[in-house]
Design a protein around this motif. Structure first.
Motif, mmCIF file in Angstrom:
data_model
loop_
_atom_site.group_PDB
_atom_site.id
_atom_site.type_symbol
_atom_site.label_atom_id
_atom_site.label_comp_id
_atom_site.label_asym_id
_atom_site.label_seq_id
_atom_site.Cartn_x
_atom_site.Cartn_y
_atom_site.Cartn_z
ATOM 1 N N TRP A 114 -4.264 2.408 11.894
ATOM 2 C CA TRP A 114 -5.258 1.605 11.371
ATOM 3 C C TRP A 114 -4.594 0.213 11.203
ATOM 4 C CZ3 TRP A 114 -4.860 -0.584 6.404
ATOM 5 C CH2 TRP A 114 -5.606 -1.029 5.934
ATOM 6 N N ARG A 117 0.843 -1.158 -0.129
ATOM 7 C CA ARG A 117 0.209 0.030 0.012
ATOM 8 C C ARG A 117 0.843 1.217 -0.078
ATOM 9 N NH1 ARG A 117 -3.730 -3.362 3.187
ATOM 10 N NH2 ARG A 117 -5.654 -3.337 2.162
ATOM 11 N N LEU A 142 -6.740 6.488 3.099
ATOM 12 C CA LEU A 142 -5.222 6.414 3.952
ATOM 13 C C LEU A 142 -4.150 5.996 2.850
ATOM 14 C CD1 LEU A 142 -5.873 4.743 7.396
ATOM 15 C CD2 LEU A 142 -5.394 7.186 6.943
ATOM 16 N N PHE A 143 -4.642 5.281 1.829
ATOM 17 C CA PHE A 143 -3.574 4.549 0.799
ATOM 18 C C PHE A 143 -4.333 4.559 -0.335
ATOM 19 C CE2 PHE A 143 -5.895 1.586 3.581
ATOM 20 C CZ PHE A 143 -6.293 0.610 2.519
ATOM 21 N N VAL A 166 1.408 5.044 0.831
ATOM 22 C CA VAL A 166 0.686 5.957 1.974
ATOM 23 C C VAL A 166 1.661 7.231 1.898
ATOM 24 C CG1 VAL A 166 0.402 6.130 4.325
ATOM 25 C CG2 VAL A 166 0.318 3.986 3.419
ATOM 26 N N ARG A 179 -0.172 11.147 6.306
ATOM 27 C CA ARG A 179 -0.940 9.934 6.668
ATOM 28 C C ARG A 179 -0.214 9.064 7.535
ATOM 29 N NH1 ARG A 179 -6.144 10.771 5.261
ATOM 30 N NH2 ARG A 179 -6.371 9.550 6.970
ATOM 31 N N TYR A 180 1.235 8.808 7.545
ATOM 32 C CA TYR A 180 1.708 7.542 8.127
ATOM 33 C C TYR A 180 1.123 7.313 9.752
ATOM 34 C CZ TYR A 180 5.516 5.199 10.171
ATOM 35 O OH TYR A 180 6.541 4.237 11.002
ATOM 36 N N ASP A 202 -1.577 7.912 10.928
ATOM 37 C CA ASP A 202 -3.045 7.355 10.765
ATOM 38 C C ASP A 202 -2.972 5.932 10.434
ATOM 39 O OD1 ASP A 202 -3.999 9.813 11.738
ATOM 40 O OD2 ASP A 202 -4.309 10.628 9.706
ATOM 41 N N PHE A 203 -2.176 5.656 9.345
ATOM 42 C CA PHE A 203 -1.852 4.618 8.771
ATOM 43 C C PHE A 203 -1.487 3.529 9.599
ATOM 44 C CE2 PHE A 203 0.708 1.330 6.557
ATOM 45 C CZ PHE A 203 -0.355 0.792 5.555
ATOM 46 N N GLY A 221 -10.483 2.363 6.654
ATOM 47 C CA GLY A 221 -9.008 2.971 6.229
ATOM 48 C C GLY A 221 -9.092 3.421 4.943
#
Length: 189
Positions: free
Chosen positions: A25, A12, A85-86, A14, A18-19, A21-22, A82
């Motif tokens: 998640w 994925r 996020l990606f 990213v 957003r790292y 948050d990822f 998610g």
């Protein structure tokens, strides 16, 4: 369905902003997967500084237990949380050594696979023995080996061998040089 352990590898992309948050998640997803029968473990390989593609690994006891997790309502809800996020993920399912070295049509020769495994295994084993050898020295040989393999096998399987194969990917996947025909001479310059 196969009775061999199955590894699902997901790539994925990213964005750096957003790292966090990822990663939160992803930890939620690992906890959800851990509740399913047949779950053997999971991990994530972060990209090098100039890249944004994360490699995630989920391992299950067999295809049926992986399928139960893949098609579950809790995983569907997790994937929906998610969203955004990606980018669209790329998934690859592998059995046995395929999990480290790719599909049969792209798998490197066994000697290259052996080198990649050894390059991961030697320094980790050496480090383990340097750190813990003095405490294990008085134990019987069988118990020392049992403890070291119990500690190192998960580390090797989920982190060090995938890391080694990723770092050596260009070499592992390089085409074999063509053999020259008998009697052929090298081109002159």
């Amino acid at each position: 369905m196969s009775a061999d352990p199955v590894t699902l590898m997901v790539a994925r992309r990213v964005s750096r902003e957003r790292y966090s948050d990822f990663m939160a998640w992803l930890r939620e997803g690992e906890q959800l997967a851990a509740d399913f029968p047949g779950y053997l473990g999971s991990g994530v390989l972060a990209p090098p500084p100039e890249d944004d593609e994360f490699q995630m690994i989920f391992r299950f006891a067999d295809e049926s237990t992986l399928s139960a997790w893949e098609h579950s309502a809790s995983r569907r809800a997790w994937l929906e949380r998610g969203a955004g996020l990606f980018e669209q993920p790329h998934e690859h399912r592998a059995l046995g050594l395929d999990a480290w070295f790719g599909s049969a049509d792209r798998r490197p020769p066994r000697w290259k696979q052996s080198v990649a495994i050894w390059l991961a295994f030697f320094p980790v084993s050496l480090g383990f023995n340097l750190c813990f050898g003095p405490w294990l020295a008085d134990l019987p040989l069988v118990l020392r080996i049992l403890l070291s393999t119990l500690a190192l096998t998960p580390l090797m399987t989920y982190w060090f061998i995938p890391l080694s194969t990723r770092l050596l990917a260009l070499w592992l996947n390089a085409p074999a040089p063509r053999a020259r025909r008998p009697g052929a001479t090298a081109p002159s310059r």
